[in-house]
Design an enzyme around this catalytic site. Structure first.
Site, PDB file in Angstrom:
ATOM      1  N   LYS A  30       0.855  -1.197   0.000  1.00 29.21           N
ATOM      2  CA  LYS A  30       0.000   0.000   0.000  1.00 29.21           C
ATOM      3  C   LYS A  30       0.885   1.240   0.000  1.00 29.21           C
ATOM      4  O   LYS A  30       1.760   1.380   0.857  1.00 29.21           O
ATOM      5  CB  LYS A  30      -0.901   0.010   1.234  1.00 29.21           C
ATOM      6  CG  LYS A  30      -1.848   1.213   1.266  1.00 29.21           C
ATOM      7  CD  LYS A  30      -2.861   1.084   2.384  1.00 29.21           C
ATOM      8  CE  LYS A  30      -2.420   1.710   3.662  1.00 29.21           C
ATOM      9  NZ  LYS A  30      -2.415   3.184   3.659  1.00 29.21           N
ATOM     10  N   ASP A  57      -3.465   4.327  -1.963  1.00 27.76           N
ATOM     11  CA  ASP A  57      -4.457   4.796  -0.983  1.00 27.76           C
ATOM     12  C   ASP A  57      -4.399   6.316  -0.872  1.00 27.76           C
ATOM     13  O   ASP A  57      -3.868   6.860   0.085  1.00 27.76           O
ATOM     14  CB  ASP A  57      -4.163   4.113   0.365  1.00 27.76           C
ATOM     15  CG  ASP A  57      -5.185   4.472   1.424  1.00 27.76           C
ATOM     16  OD1 ASP A  57      -6.300   4.874   1.068  1.00 27.76           O
ATOM     17  OD2 ASP A  57      -4.856   4.330   2.625  1.00 27.76           O
ATOM     18  N   LYS A  59      -7.276   8.165  -1.292  1.00 24.08           N
ATOM     19  CA  LYS A  59      -8.607   8.566  -0.780  1.00 24.08           C
ATOM     20  C   LYS A  59      -9.158   9.768  -1.546  1.00 24.08           C
ATOM     21  O   LYS A  59      -9.451  10.816  -0.976  1.00 24.08           O
ATOM     22  CB  LYS A  59      -8.533   8.875   0.712  1.00 24.08           C
ATOM     23  CG  LYS A  59      -8.125   7.681   1.571  1.00 24.08           C
ATOM     24  CD  LYS A  59      -8.196   7.991   3.045  1.00 24.08           C
ATOM     25  CE  LYS A  59      -7.883   6.798   3.921  1.00 24.08           C
ATOM     26  NZ  LYS A  59      -6.485   6.336   3.846  1.00 24.08           N
ATOM     27  N   ASP A  62     -13.295  14.468  -4.808  1.00 24.10           N
ATOM     28  CA  ASP A  62     -13.228  15.717  -5.567  1.00 24.10           C
ATOM     29  C   ASP A  62     -14.395  15.713  -6.553  1.00 24.10           C
ATOM     30  O   ASP A  62     -15.230  14.793  -6.523  1.00 24.10           O
ATOM     31  CB  ASP A  62     -11.859  15.789  -6.290  1.00 24.10           C
ATOM     32  CG  ASP A  62     -11.402  17.222  -6.543  1.00 24.10           C
ATOM     33  OD1 ASP A  62     -12.263  18.074  -6.843  1.00 24.10           O
ATOM     34  OD2 ASP A  62     -10.185  17.481  -6.455  1.00 24.10           O
ATOM     35  N   THR A 113     -11.540   6.000  10.324  1.00 27.74           N
ATOM     36  CA  THR A 113     -11.434   5.378  11.656  1.00 27.74           C
ATOM     37  C   THR A 113     -10.995   6.389  12.717  1.00 27.74           C
ATOM     38  O   THR A 113     -11.093   6.111  13.904  1.00 27.74           O
ATOM     39  CB  THR A 113     -10.458   4.190  11.623  1.00 27.74           C
ATOM     40  OG1 THR A 113      -9.304   4.570  10.894  1.00 27.74           O
ATOM     41  CG2 THR A 113     -11.073   2.988  10.964  1.00 27.74           C
ATOM     42  N   ARG A 206       2.621  -1.033  10.996  1.00 24.77           N
ATOM     43  CA  ARG A 206       3.597  -0.944  12.085  1.00 24.77           C
ATOM     44  C   ARG A 206       4.019  -2.260  12.735  1.00 24.77           C
ATOM     45  O   ARG A 206       5.199  -2.388  13.089  1.00 24.77           O
ATOM     46  CB  ARG A 206       3.099   0.062  13.134  1.00 24.77           C
ATOM     47  CG  ARG A 206       3.275   1.496  12.649  1.00 24.77           C
ATOM     48  CD  ARG A 206       2.453   2.463  13.440  1.00 24.77           C
ATOM     49  NE  ARG A 206       1.027   2.287  13.184  1.00 24.77           N
ATOM     50  CZ  ARG A 206       0.090   3.063  13.709  1.00 24.77           C
ATOM     51  NH1 ARG A 206       0.415   4.036  14.525  1.00 24.77           N
ATOM     52  NH2 ARG A 206      -1.175   2.859  13.405  1.00 24.77           N
TER      53      ARG A 206
HETATM   54  O1  C5P Z   1       0.473   0.677  11.066  1.00 30.21           O
HETATM   55  P1  C5P Z   1      -0.905   0.145  10.866  1.00 30.21           P
HETATM   56  O2  C5P Z   1      -0.954  -1.371  10.759  1.00 30.21           O
HETATM   57  O3  C5P Z   1      -1.916   0.681  11.846  1.00 30.21           O
HETATM   58  O4  C5P Z   1      -1.279   0.692   9.417  1.00 30.21           O
HETATM   59  C1  C5P Z   1      -2.589   0.752   8.901  1.00 30.21           C
HETATM   60  C2  C5P Z   1      -2.564   1.411   7.561  1.00 30.21           C
HETATM   61  O5  C5P Z   1      -3.905   1.495   7.089  1.00 30.21           O
HETATM   62  C3  C5P Z   1      -2.026   2.835   7.562  1.00 30.21           C
HETATM   63  O6  C5P Z   1      -1.370   3.039   6.311  1.00 30.21           O
HETATM   64  C4  C5P Z   1      -3.266   3.692   7.625  1.00 30.21           C
HETATM   65  O7  C5P Z   1      -3.090   4.940   7.001  1.00 30.21           O
HETATM   66  C5  C5P Z   1      -4.253   2.847   6.840  1.00 30.21           C
HETATM   67  N1  C5P Z   1      -5.666   3.079   7.112  1.00 30.21           N
HETATM   68  C6  C5P Z   1      -6.202   3.022   8.382  1.00 30.21           C
HETATM   69  N2  C5P Z   1      -7.533   3.259   8.575  1.00 30.21           N
HETATM   70  C7  C5P Z   1      -8.325   3.547   7.525  1.00 30.21           C
HETATM   71  C8  C5P Z   1      -7.810   3.579   6.234  1.00 30.21           C
HETATM   72  C9  C5P Z   1      -6.448   3.349   6.063  1.00 30.21           C
HETATM   73  O8  C5P Z   1      -5.488   2.707   9.336  1.00 30.21           O
HETATM   74  N3  C5P Z   1      -9.613   3.741   7.714  1.00 30.21           N
END
Ligand code: C5P
Length: 230
Positions: A30, A57, A59, A62, A113, A206
């Protein structure tokens, strides 16, 4: 079983490619707005040349004409999946789907979220918003507009599955092993539980990026997602 998408939330392309060199079994990555803004589409091409599928991603939200142009550019670059905001409306999503063609799957971001009911209500000028109802409503609009699926938190997988039926992608961030730090994710689930609820794609960042042995941790997520029964 579900696909595991590695979120390349790293400051630059060099770090991202260095990490990818360490890992095996990565099929999907991603790329978000930070890396895309820093490295540009050339970096997308590098990833694709490495045989990876790219989930872009950005998002998009527009006017329809602008989103359609961005979607067409992503399609031409060989991006495999990308996000639009469902709040952009039915027409925006319909023209985006038309521009995506057969090779680019578009998925809709419903309620971010980072929102709770109060902050979301403030943003849309409504009181007493039920976030579950709101996600369900937006997922219906997304499905009617022809999107391939929806991005949602682990908490909403089952209700989105109820809207999309058996077909349809459900892309889920917030995936953690029980001992992993949650970071800023409040609604988390294990890969096994998310797949059991109906997720088709798990986004993991992460827990892998910050691991002392990223390759081993990525492998754990891969195995859990492959073995889980949906
Ligand atoms: O580090 P982690 O596992 O929390 O990463 C989640 C990824 O998913 C990040 O790139 C975050 O920007 C993305 N994301 C999210 N919630 C969303 C949409 C995308 O955490 N609703």
């Amino acid at each position: 079983m579900a696909e595991v998408i590695l979120a390349l939330d790293l400051p630059n392309g060099t770090d991202a490619l260095r990490l990818l060199d360490e890992l095996s079994g990565v099929r999907w990555v991603k790329v978000g707005s930070v890396l895309m803004t820093r490295e540009g589409p050339v970096f997308i091409r590098t990833l694709i040349e490495r045989g990876l599928q790219v989930f872009l991603d950005l998002k998009w939200h527009d006017i329809p004409n602008t989103v359609a142009g961005a979607v067409a550019a992503a399609r031409d670059f060989g991006v495999g999946m990308a996000t639009v905001h469902t709040l952009g409306g039915a027409t925006m999503m319909e023209v985006a789907v038309a521009a995506a063609g057969d090779t680019l799957a578009l998925v809709g971001v419903t309620v971010l979220t980072s929102h709770d009911a109060t902050s979301y209500g403030g943003a849309v000028g409504r009181r007493n918003v039920d976030l579950g109802d709101e996600v369900r409503r937006q997922a219906k609009v997304a499905a009617a507009a022809g999107l391939a699926g929806v991005v949602c938190s682990p908490q909403e997988i089952m209700l989105v599955r109820g809207v999309l039926g058996e077909r349809g992608r459900i892309v889920v961030p917030g995936i953690r092993r029980p001992a992993d730090a949650r970071g800023d994710q409040t609604r988390v689930a294990t890969a096994k539980d998310a797949v059991g609820d109906g997720a088709t794609h798990l986004v993991v960042g992460r827990p892998v990026l910050h691991a002392s042995d990223p390759a081993a941790v990525f492998q754990e997520f891969l195995e859990e997602a492959r073995c889980a029964v949906s």
